[in-house]
Design a protein around this motif. Structure first.
Motif, PDB file in Angstrom:
ATOM      1  N   SER A  20    -107.026 -28.337  36.870  1.00 30.82           N
ATOM      2  CA  SER A  20    -107.928 -27.989  35.762  1.00 30.82           C
ATOM      3  C   SER A  20    -107.803 -29.057  34.685  1.00 30.82           C
ATOM      4  O   SER A  20    -107.336 -28.806  33.583  1.00 30.82           O
ATOM      5  N   THR A  21    -108.232 -30.215  35.036  1.00 32.98           N
ATOM      6  CA  THR A  21    -108.101 -31.401  34.198  1.00 32.98           C
ATOM      7  C   THR A  21    -108.598 -31.142  32.778  1.00 32.98           C
ATOM      8  O   THR A  21    -109.715 -30.694  32.561  1.00 32.98           O
ATOM      9  N   GLY A  22    -107.720 -31.433  31.823  1.00 33.60           N
ATOM     10  CA  GLY A  22    -108.096 -31.313  30.418  1.00 33.60           C
ATOM     11  C   GLY A  22    -108.026 -29.904  29.857  1.00 33.60           C
ATOM     12  O   GLY A  22    -108.401 -29.681  28.710  1.00 33.60           O
ATOM     13  N   TRP A  23    -107.543 -28.950  30.646  1.00 35.88           N
ATOM     14  CA  TRP A  23    -107.457 -27.560  30.181  1.00 35.88           C
ATOM     15  C   TRP A  23    -106.050 -27.041  30.333  1.00 35.88           C
ATOM     16  O   TRP A  23    -105.522 -26.996  31.436  1.00 35.88           O
ATOM     17  N   ASP A  24    -105.449 -26.631  29.236  1.00 36.28           N
ATOM     18  CA  ASP A  24    -104.183 -25.915  29.305  1.00 36.28           C
ATOM     19  C   ASP A  24    -104.498 -24.475  29.694  1.00 36.28           C
ATOM     20  O   ASP A  24    -105.519 -23.923  29.261  1.00 36.28           O
ATOM     21  N   LEU A  25    -103.629 -23.875  30.473  1.00 34.78           N
ATOM     22  CA  LEU A  25    -103.860 -22.481  30.875  1.00 34.78           C
ATOM     23  C   LEU A  25    -103.993 -21.569  29.660  1.00 34.78           C
ATOM     24  O   LEU A  25    -104.796 -20.640  29.657  1.00 34.78           O
ATOM     25  N   ASP A  26    -103.210 -21.846  28.632  1.00 34.50           N
ATOM     26  CA  ASP A  26    -103.250 -21.014  27.428  1.00 34.50           C
ATOM     27  C   ASP A  26    -104.582 -21.120  26.687  1.00 34.50           C
ATOM     28  O   ASP A  26    -104.936 -20.226  25.930  1.00 34.50           O
ATOM     29  N   ARG A  27    -105.305 -22.209  26.874  1.00 28.33           N
ATOM     30  CA  ARG A  27    -106.598 -22.394  26.204  1.00 28.33           C
ATOM     31  C   ARG A  27    -107.738 -21.719  26.952  1.00 28.33           C
ATOM     32  O   ARG A  27    -108.818 -21.532  26.395  1.00 28.33           O
ATOM     33  N   MET A  28    -107.525 -21.412  28.212  1.00 32.68           N
ATOM     34  CA  MET A  28    -108.576 -20.771  29.009  1.00 32.68           C
ATOM     35  C   MET A  28    -108.738 -19.321  28.574  1.00 32.68           C
ATOM     36  O   MET A  28    -107.771 -18.661  28.192  1.00 32.68           O
ATOM     37  N   ALA A  29    -109.951 -18.839  28.682  1.00 34.42           N
ATOM     38  CA  ALA A  29    -110.183 -17.414  28.465  1.00 34.42           C
ATOM     39  C   ALA A  29    -109.379 -16.642  29.512  1.00 34.42           C
ATOM     40  O   ALA A  29    -109.232 -17.092  30.652  1.00 34.42           O
ATOM     41  N   SER A  30    -108.858 -15.496  29.132  1.00 29.89           N
ATOM     42  CA  SER A  30    -108.025 -14.707  30.040  1.00 29.89           C
ATOM     43  C   SER A  30    -108.743 -14.385  31.344  1.00 29.89           C
ATOM     44  O   SER A  30    -108.159 -14.469  32.425  1.00 29.89           O
ATOM     45  N   VAL A  31    -110.010 -14.029  31.249  1.00 32.57           N
ATOM     46  CA  VAL A  31    -110.759 -13.707  32.472  1.00 32.57           C
ATOM     47  C   VAL A  31    -110.830 -14.935  33.373  1.00 32.57           C
ATOM     48  O   VAL A  31    -110.556 -14.852  34.572  1.00 32.57           O
ATOM     49  N   ASP A  32    -111.180 -16.083  32.809  1.00 30.27           N
ATOM     50  CA  ASP A  32    -111.291 -17.301  33.612  1.00 30.27           C
ATOM     51  C   ASP A  32    -109.952 -17.649  34.261  1.00 30.27           C
ATOM     52  O   ASP A  32    -109.882 -17.974  35.450  1.00 30.27           O
ATOM     53  N   ARG A  33    -108.903 -17.594  33.484  1.00 34.74           N
ATOM     54  CA  ARG A  33    -107.556 -17.910  33.971  1.00 34.74           C
ATOM     55  C   ARG A  33    -107.175 -16.987  35.135  1.00 34.74           C
ATOM     56  O   ARG A  33    -106.654 -17.430  36.156  1.00 34.74           O
TER      57      ARG A  33
ATOM     58  N   PHE B 278    -117.344 -23.502  35.342  1.00 35.87           N
ATOM     59  CA  PHE B 278    -115.967 -23.975  35.150  1.00 35.87           C
ATOM     60  C   PHE B 278    -115.100 -23.589  36.348  1.00 35.87           C
ATOM     61  O   PHE B 278    -114.402 -24.427  36.924  1.00 35.87           O
ATOM     62  N   VAL B 279    -115.142 -22.328  36.726  1.00 31.06           N
ATOM     63  CA  VAL B 279    -114.348 -21.829  37.853  1.00 31.06           C
ATOM     64  C   VAL B 279    -114.733 -22.580  39.126  1.00 31.06           C
ATOM     65  O   VAL B 279    -113.871 -23.013  39.895  1.00 31.06           O
ATOM     66  N   ASN B 280    -116.019 -22.756  39.347  1.00 34.42           N
ATOM     67  CA  ASN B 280    -116.480 -23.481  40.531  1.00 34.42           C
ATOM     68  C   ASN B 280    -115.931 -24.903  40.552  1.00 34.42           C
ATOM     69  O   ASN B 280    -115.471 -25.388  41.588  1.00 34.42           O
ATOM     70  N   GLY B 281    -115.978 -25.576  39.407  1.00 33.70           N
ATOM     71  CA  GLY B 281    -115.490 -26.951  39.332  1.00 33.70           C
ATOM     72  C   GLY B 281    -114.009 -27.070  39.629  1.00 33.70           C
ATOM     73  O   GLY B 281    -113.578 -27.963  40.383  1.00 33.70           O
ATOM     74  N   VAL B 282    -113.210 -26.186  39.049  1.00 34.25           N
ATOM     75  CA  VAL B 282    -111.765 -26.231  39.291  1.00 34.25           C
ATOM     76  C   VAL B 282    -111.465 -25.932  40.759  1.00 34.25           C
ATOM     77  O   VAL B 282    -110.698 -26.649  41.409  1.00 34.25           O
ATOM     78  N   LEU B 283    -112.099 -24.908  41.301  1.00 37.22           N
ATOM     79  CA  LEU B 283    -111.847 -24.552  42.700  1.00 37.22           C
ATOM     80  C   LEU B 283    -112.315 -25.643  43.650  1.00 37.22           C
ATOM     81  O   LEU B 283    -111.669 -25.902  44.670  1.00 37.22           O
ATOM     82  N   ALA B 284    -113.427 -26.300  43.329  1.00 35.99           N
ATOM     83  CA  ALA B 284    -113.917 -27.389  44.180  1.00 35.99           C
ATOM     84  C   ALA B 284    -112.893 -28.524  44.249  1.00 35.99           C
ATOM     85  O   ALA B 284    -112.690 -29.119  45.320  1.00 35.99           O
ATOM     86  N   ARG B 285    -112.236 -28.819  43.135  1.00 36.56           N
ATOM     87  CA  ARG B 285    -111.193 -29.860  43.142  1.00 36.56           C
ATOM     88  C   ARG B 285    -109.985 -29.414  43.980  1.00 36.56           C
ATOM     89  O   ARG B 285    -109.362 -30.222  44.661  1.00 36.56           O
ATOM     90  N   ILE B 286    -109.659 -28.142  43.922  1.00 37.61           N
ATOM     91  CA  ILE B 286    -108.522 -27.617  44.682  1.00 37.61           C
ATOM     92  C   ILE B 286    -108.824 -27.630  46.177  1.00 37.61           C
ATOM     93  O   ILE B 286    -107.980 -28.025  46.992  1.00 37.61           O
ATOM     94  N   VAL B 287    -110.023 -27.242  46.543  1.00 38.51           N
ATOM     95  CA  VAL B 287    -110.393 -27.120  47.953  1.00 38.51           C
ATOM     96  C   VAL B 287    -110.278 -28.463  48.676  1.00 38.51           C
ATOM     97  O   VAL B 287    -109.911 -28.513  49.857  1.00 38.51           O
TER      98      VAL B 287
END
Length: 148
Positions: free
Chosen positions: A74-87, A127-136
């Protein structure tokens, strides 16, 4: 109840644990009892309950490893900065990608995007799609590391 509905219940329980410090068992019991409209819902089937429990407790037990994967991708995003639902949508999806290989990758990604859009925002879905696409892209390597 479908697996989609079970994932939805797991997400609700994860958010309750994440934000409120609620006990996971208690959170799952609470969300099982409520339908989307706030009315009482019947008991889940044994299969749905087993699937949901595997996702919830697996996600929590593997939390450090899952969060490590998220921090990496999740480039450029700290987990703490993400919305709880997104995280928590991401945590659930990463756990399922790594530990439930019988579920097709496309299903995990689609379900995660839909949960993010339903419970957060349209932008959260992207956002979720982008992070997961990088992981996949690195999924086989990540699954190998999990098995070590």
């Amino acid at each position: 109840m479908s697996r989609r509905a079970a994932r939805e219940k797991v997400l609700q329980a994860l958010v309750a644990v994440d934000l409120g410090g609620t006990d996971a068992e208690e959170a799952l019991e609470q969300v099982w009892r409520l339908r989307g409209d706030g009315e009482a819902e019947g008991d889940p089937s044994p299969e749905d309950e087993e699937f949901a429990r595997r996702l919830l407790f697996g996600t929590l037990e593997e939390g450090r490893r899952v969060d490590g994967v998220l921090r990496t991708y999740s480039t450029g995003w700290d987990l703490d900065r993400m919305a709880s639902v997104d995280r928590n949508v991401l945590r659930l999806a990463v756990y399922e990608l790594l530990h439930v290989p019988a579920t097709p990758v496309s299903v995990v990604m689609n379900e995660a995007v839909e949960l993010a859009k339903r419970y957060s925002t349209e932008e959260s879905g992207r956002f979720v799609n982008g992070v997961l696409a990088r992981i996949v892209v690195h999924l086989e390597e990540l699954r190998t590391r999990v098995g070590e």
